[in-house]
Design a protein around this motif. Structure first.
Motif, PDB file in Angstrom:
ATOM      1  N   ARG A 186      10.292 168.115  54.141  1.00 46.11           N
ATOM      2  CA  ARG A 186       9.104 168.952  55.195  1.00 46.11           C
ATOM      3  C   ARG A 186       7.824 169.443  54.131  1.00 46.11           C
ATOM      4  NH1 ARG A 186      14.044 170.559  57.401  1.00 46.11           N
ATOM      5  NH2 ARG A 186      13.216 172.638  56.394  1.00 46.11           N
ATOM      6  N   ASP A 187       7.955 169.928  53.624  1.00 51.92           N
ATOM      7  CA  ASP A 187       7.292 170.532  52.560  1.00 51.92           C
ATOM      8  C   ASP A 187       5.899 169.951  52.404  1.00 51.92           C
ATOM      9  OD1 ASP A 187       8.387 173.346  52.864  1.00 51.92           O
ATOM     10  OD2 ASP A 187       9.454 173.184  50.928  1.00 51.92           O
ATOM     11  N   ALA A 188       6.494 168.748  51.747  1.00 54.32           N
ATOM     12  CA  ALA A 188       5.314 167.827  51.108  1.00 54.32           C
ATOM     13  C   ALA A 188       5.130 166.705  52.454  1.00 54.32           C
ATOM     14  CB  ALA A 188       6.069 166.770  50.582  1.00 54.32           C
ATOM     15  N   GLY A 189       5.217 166.694  53.864  1.00 54.69           N
ATOM     16  CA  GLY A 189       4.558 166.463  54.611  1.00 54.69           C
ATOM     17  C   GLY A 189       5.060 165.247  54.780  1.00 54.69           C
ATOM     18  N   GLY A 190       5.807 165.362  54.666  1.00 56.76           N
ATOM     19  CA  GLY A 190       7.088 163.548  54.771  1.00 56.76           C
ATOM     20  C   GLY A 190       7.290 163.087  53.641  1.00 56.76           C
ATOM     21  N   ALA A 191       8.038 161.663  53.494  1.00 53.31           N
ATOM     22  CA  ALA A 191       8.229 160.803  52.381  1.00 53.31           C
ATOM     23  C   ALA A 191       8.794 159.314  53.133  1.00 53.31           C
ATOM     24  CB  ALA A 191       9.776 161.089  52.390  1.00 53.31           C
ATOM     25  N   THR A 192       8.190 158.635  51.932  1.00 49.74           N
ATOM     26  CA  THR A 192       7.837 157.231  52.361  1.00 49.74           C
ATOM     27  C   THR A 192       9.461 156.267  51.617  1.00 49.74           C
ATOM     28  OG1 THR A 192       6.576 157.069  49.701  1.00 49.74           O
ATOM     29  CG2 THR A 192       5.531 156.801  51.832  1.00 49.74           C
ATOM     30  N   ASN A 193       9.881 155.332  51.554  1.00 43.28           N
ATOM     31  CA  ASN A 193      10.179 154.663  51.085  1.00 43.28           C
ATOM     32  C   ASN A 193      11.918 155.018  51.170  1.00 43.28           C
ATOM     33  OD1 ASN A 193       8.904 152.638  50.714  1.00 43.28           O
ATOM     34  ND2 ASN A 193       8.396 153.797  48.323  1.00 43.28           N
ATOM     35  N   PHE A 194      12.654 155.958  52.141  1.00 40.81           N
ATOM     36  CA  PHE A 194      14.049 156.578  52.457  1.00 40.81           C
ATOM     37  C   PHE A 194      15.350 155.917  52.809  1.00 40.81           C
ATOM     38  CE2 PHE A 194      17.342 158.711  55.445  1.00 40.81           C
ATOM     39  CZ  PHE A 194      16.901 159.390  54.925  1.00 40.81           C
ATOM     40  N   GLU A 195      15.648 156.029  52.111  1.00 43.25           N
ATOM     41  CA  GLU A 195      17.081 154.820  52.552  1.00 43.25           C
ATOM     42  C   GLU A 195      18.492 155.731  52.697  1.00 43.25           C
ATOM     43  OE1 GLU A 195      19.657 150.513  51.141  1.00 43.25           O
ATOM     44  OE2 GLU A 195      18.409 152.225  49.622  1.00 43.25           O
ATOM     45  N   ALA A 196      19.119 156.434  53.482  1.00 42.86           N
ATOM     46  CA  ALA A 196      20.662 156.428  53.026  1.00 42.86           C
ATOM     47  C   ALA A 196      21.554 155.122  52.931  1.00 42.86           C
ATOM     48  CB  ALA A 196      20.546 157.837  54.292  1.00 42.86           C
ATOM     49  N   ILE A 197      22.692 156.600  52.294  1.00 41.46           N
ATOM     50  CA  ILE A 197      24.174 155.393  52.022  1.00 41.46           C
ATOM     51  C   ILE A 197      25.462 156.399  52.087  1.00 41.46           C
ATOM     52  CG2 ILE A 197      25.263 153.691  50.694  1.00 41.46           C
ATOM     53  CD1 ILE A 197      22.224 152.377  51.476  1.00 41.46           C
ATOM     54  N   ILE A 198      25.598 155.837  53.527  1.00 36.07           N
ATOM     55  CA  ILE A 198      26.842 156.749  53.930  1.00 36.07           C
ATOM     56  C   ILE A 198      28.586 155.923  53.623  1.00 36.07           C
ATOM     57  CG2 ILE A 198      28.715 157.632  55.890  1.00 36.07           C
ATOM     58  CD1 ILE A 198      24.720 156.894  56.587  1.00 36.07           C
ATOM     59  N   THR A 199      29.030 156.349  52.704  1.00 35.02           N
ATOM     60  CA  THR A 199      30.454 156.107  52.228  1.00 35.02           C
ATOM     61  C   THR A 199      31.802 156.466  52.792  1.00 35.02           C
ATOM     62  OG1 THR A 199      29.279 155.561  50.125  1.00 35.02           O
ATOM     63  CG2 THR A 199      31.859 155.396  50.038  1.00 35.02           C
ATOM     64  N   TYR A 200      32.241 155.564  52.939  1.00 34.64           N
ATOM     65  CA  TYR A 200      34.190 156.669  53.743  1.00 34.64           C
ATOM     66  C   TYR A 200      35.054 156.687  53.083  1.00 34.64           C
ATOM     67  CZ  TYR A 200      30.911 156.738  57.772  1.00 34.64           C
ATOM     68  OH  TYR A 200      29.513 156.804  59.028  1.00 34.64           O
ATOM     69  N   PRO A 201      35.780 157.009  52.912  1.00 28.80           N
ATOM     70  CA  PRO A 201      37.466 157.114  52.248  1.00 28.80           C
ATOM     71  C   PRO A 201      38.618 155.633  52.578  1.00 28.80           C
ATOM     72  CG  PRO A 201      37.638 159.124  54.029  1.00 28.80           C
ATOM     73  CD  PRO A 201      36.302 158.318  53.735  1.00 28.80           C
ATOM     74  N   ASP A 202      38.351 155.274  53.819  1.00 26.25           N
ATOM     75  CA  ASP A 202      38.995 153.959  54.540  1.00 26.25           C
ATOM     76  C   ASP A 202      38.322 153.360  55.971  1.00 26.25           C
ATOM     77  OD1 ASP A 202      39.242 155.767  56.785  1.00 26.25           O
ATOM     78  OD2 ASP A 202      41.034 156.523  55.528  1.00 26.25           O
ATOM     79  N   THR A 203      38.323 152.590  56.666  1.00 26.71           N
ATOM     80  CA  THR A 203      37.897 151.568  57.397  1.00 26.71           C
ATOM     81  C   THR A 203      38.560 152.026  58.695  1.00 26.71           C
ATOM     82  OG1 THR A 203      40.068 150.160  57.559  1.00 26.71           O
ATOM     83  CG2 THR A 203      38.242 149.828  56.002  1.00 26.71           C
ATOM     84  N   GLU A 204      38.916 153.553  59.172  1.00 22.96           N
ATOM     85  CA  GLU A 204      39.285 154.191  59.910  1.00 22.96           C
ATOM     86  C   GLU A 204      38.403 154.986  60.181  1.00 22.96           C
ATOM     87  OE1 GLU A 204      43.573 154.164  59.826  1.00 22.96           O
ATOM     88  OE2 GLU A 204      44.042 152.105  60.140  1.00 22.96           O
ATOM     89  N   THR A 205      38.413 156.248  59.259  1.00 27.09           N
ATOM     90  CA  THR A 205      38.583 157.007  60.121  1.00 27.09           C
ATOM     91  C   THR A 205      36.403 157.196  59.822  1.00 27.09           C
ATOM     92  OG1 THR A 205      37.370 159.439  59.513  1.00 27.09           O
ATOM     93  CG2 THR A 205      37.195 157.505  57.385  1.00 27.09           C
ATOM     94  N   GLN A 206      35.484 158.161  60.722  1.00 27.16           N
ATOM     95  CA  GLN A 206      34.225 158.593  60.863  1.00 27.16           C
ATOM     96  C   GLN A 206      33.638 159.562  59.944  1.00 27.16           C
ATOM     97  OE1 GLN A 206      32.448 156.242  62.064  1.00 27.16           O
ATOM     98  NE2 GLN A 206      34.304 154.948  63.508  1.00 27.16           N
ATOM     99  N   ILE A 207      34.797 160.303  58.947  1.00 23.74           N
ATOM    100  CA  ILE A 207      34.111 161.554  58.499  1.00 23.74           C
ATOM    101  C   ILE A 207      33.588 160.890  56.763  1.00 23.74           C
ATOM    102  CG2 ILE A 207      34.450 163.521  57.628  1.00 23.74           C
ATOM    103  CD1 ILE A 207      36.980 163.905  60.030  1.00 23.74           C
ATOM    104  N   PRO A 208      32.504 161.128  56.604  1.00 21.80           N
ATOM    105  CA  PRO A 208      31.684 160.340  55.413  1.00 21.80           C
ATOM    106  C   PRO A 208      32.633 161.211  54.486  1.00 21.80           C
ATOM    107  CG  PRO A 208      29.916 159.888  56.954  1.00 21.80           C
ATOM    108  CD  PRO A 208      31.614 161.835  58.235  1.00 21.80           C
ATOM    109  N   SER A 209      32.879 160.463  53.248  1.00 27.51           N
ATOM    110  CA  SER A 209      33.467 160.867  52.233  1.00 27.51           C
ATOM    111  C   SER A 209      32.022 161.564  50.998  1.00 27.51           C
ATOM    112  CB  SER A 209      34.059 160.073  51.160  1.00 27.51           C
ATOM    113  OG  SER A 209      33.778 158.727  50.993  1.00 27.51           O
ATOM    114  N   SER A 210      30.706 160.678  51.179  1.00 32.29           N
ATOM    115  CA  SER A 210      29.615 161.265  51.145  1.00 32.29           C
ATOM    116  C   SER A 210      28.488 160.268  50.907  1.00 32.29           C
ATOM    117  CB  SER A 210      30.075 160.276  48.858  1.00 32.29           C
ATOM    118  OG  SER A 210      30.141 159.240  48.958  1.00 32.29           O
TER     119      SER A 210
END
Length: 322
Positions: A201-225
């Motif tokens: 926000r302070d920078a007025g925005g960003a570019t080339n954004f990517e979020a990678i979400i990791t899970y401990p297993d294939t059943e939960t919807q709660i990410p680990s990182s």
């Protein structure tokens, strides 16, 4: 008789002479029009030749525009290959996600693309440009959000997990299940995630954004990182966070009972050197705001503080955590 014949011959001769004169006059009157006709034809041809370059320019522009659209379409096709593109309302409260789909989770005209895997887990979000929320031109609630509630993704019913946006409202993200994950409340509200959002926000925005979400297993919807990669003012930033309470982690490591005599909790500047290993809990050589707070340091940390050199002053104003 002979005299009559002479009169007749004279009359025929006169008629013949008059007829020839008319023909010559008529022929002479038509003659000047020929060059005019030729001139007209030549002018039309020249105009046609002159108009051809203009038509070629227009056609060239049309071809360039068509080519650009085709290239953009090909790029999208490559990114979306193997995924079904679907539309989901930004305020949809359902916690269900389809598997192997891509959804635009940017509010309004923003294009933020969210991807799920074969288990319906949200695993990736990308955006060429993060465009900040504009409460002057967009329907923003008094709470600062676009919607009054967020999707009920399995896991958010926990007392210690928030309905956490991967891309916050303030950064133009919506509130459906393709932008919401169960996120540790402290990490989301006061930890590094909150700091990242503020930096953008302070920078007025960003570019080339990517979020990678990791899970401990294939059943939960709660990410680990989470891993966030983005560019701020020409600098590429990579942030990685475990989906845990940073205060509890630091407490378990015995880092919350620092001695005030060594570093007063209300001190924001000090030239005396300290032991960074007692603050840098993950040993990566960098100190986050959460780690500094857990070690008993108050914010902001200024440039004359010994800890400043180990921290990330993203806006370059000589203070971290202001």
């Amino acid at each position: 008789m002979k005299k009559k014949l002479n009169y007749l011959m004279l009359l025929i001769t006169i008629i013949f002479m008059v007829g020839c004169t008319d023909v010559e006059d008529a022929s002479g009157a038509e003659e000047p029009t020929k060059p005019q006709e030729e001139t007209t034809v030549n002018t039309d041809e020249e105009q046609a030749e002159e108009s051809e370059p203009e038509e070629e320019k227009v056609n060239s522009k049309d071809e360039e525009s068509t080519t650009a659209v085709a290239e953009e379409s090909e790029t999208d096709d490559e990114q979306f290959q193997g995924y079904d593109l679907i539309e989901v309302d930004g305020g949809d409260l359902s916690g269900h996600r389809e598997s192997k789909v891509v959804v635009d989770i940017g509010f309004g005209d923003r294009e933020y693309w969210a991807f799920t895997n074969e288990y319906g887990q949200l695993v990736r979000i990308i955006a060429d440009e993060i465009i900040l929320q504009d409460d002057n031109s967009e329907p923003v609630l008094s709470s600062g959000r676009y919607y009054s509630d967020e999707a009920k993704v399995p896991g958010v019913e926990s007392d210690v997990l928030d309905e956490g946006h991967v891309i916050a409202d303030s950064l133009g993200g919506v509130s459906n299940a393709y932008n919401i994950t169960p996120q540790d409340s402290t990490l989301n509200r006061n930890g590094d995630v909150a700091y990242m959002e503020r930096a953008i926000r302070d920078a007025g925005g960003a570019t080339n954004f990517e979020a990678i979400i990791t899970y401990p297993d294939t059943e939960t919807q709660i990410p680990s990182s989470y891993q966030y990669t983005y560019t701020l003012m020409g600098n590429e930033i990579v942030d990685t966070y475990d989906n845990v309470n940073p205060d509890e982690v630091n407490e378990s490591l015995g880092l919350t009972d620092s001695e005030p005599s060594k570093e007063p909790s209300n001190s924001t500047g000090s030239n005396s050197e300290g032991d960074v290993s007692s603050v840098d809990t993950n040993g990566n050589g960098k100190v986050t705001i959460s780690e500094a707070k857990a070690a008993g340091f108050s914010m902001p940390i200024t440039s004359d503080h010994w800890l400043y050199q180990y921290m990330d002053d993203r806006d370059g104003d000589g203070m971290v955590g202001e």
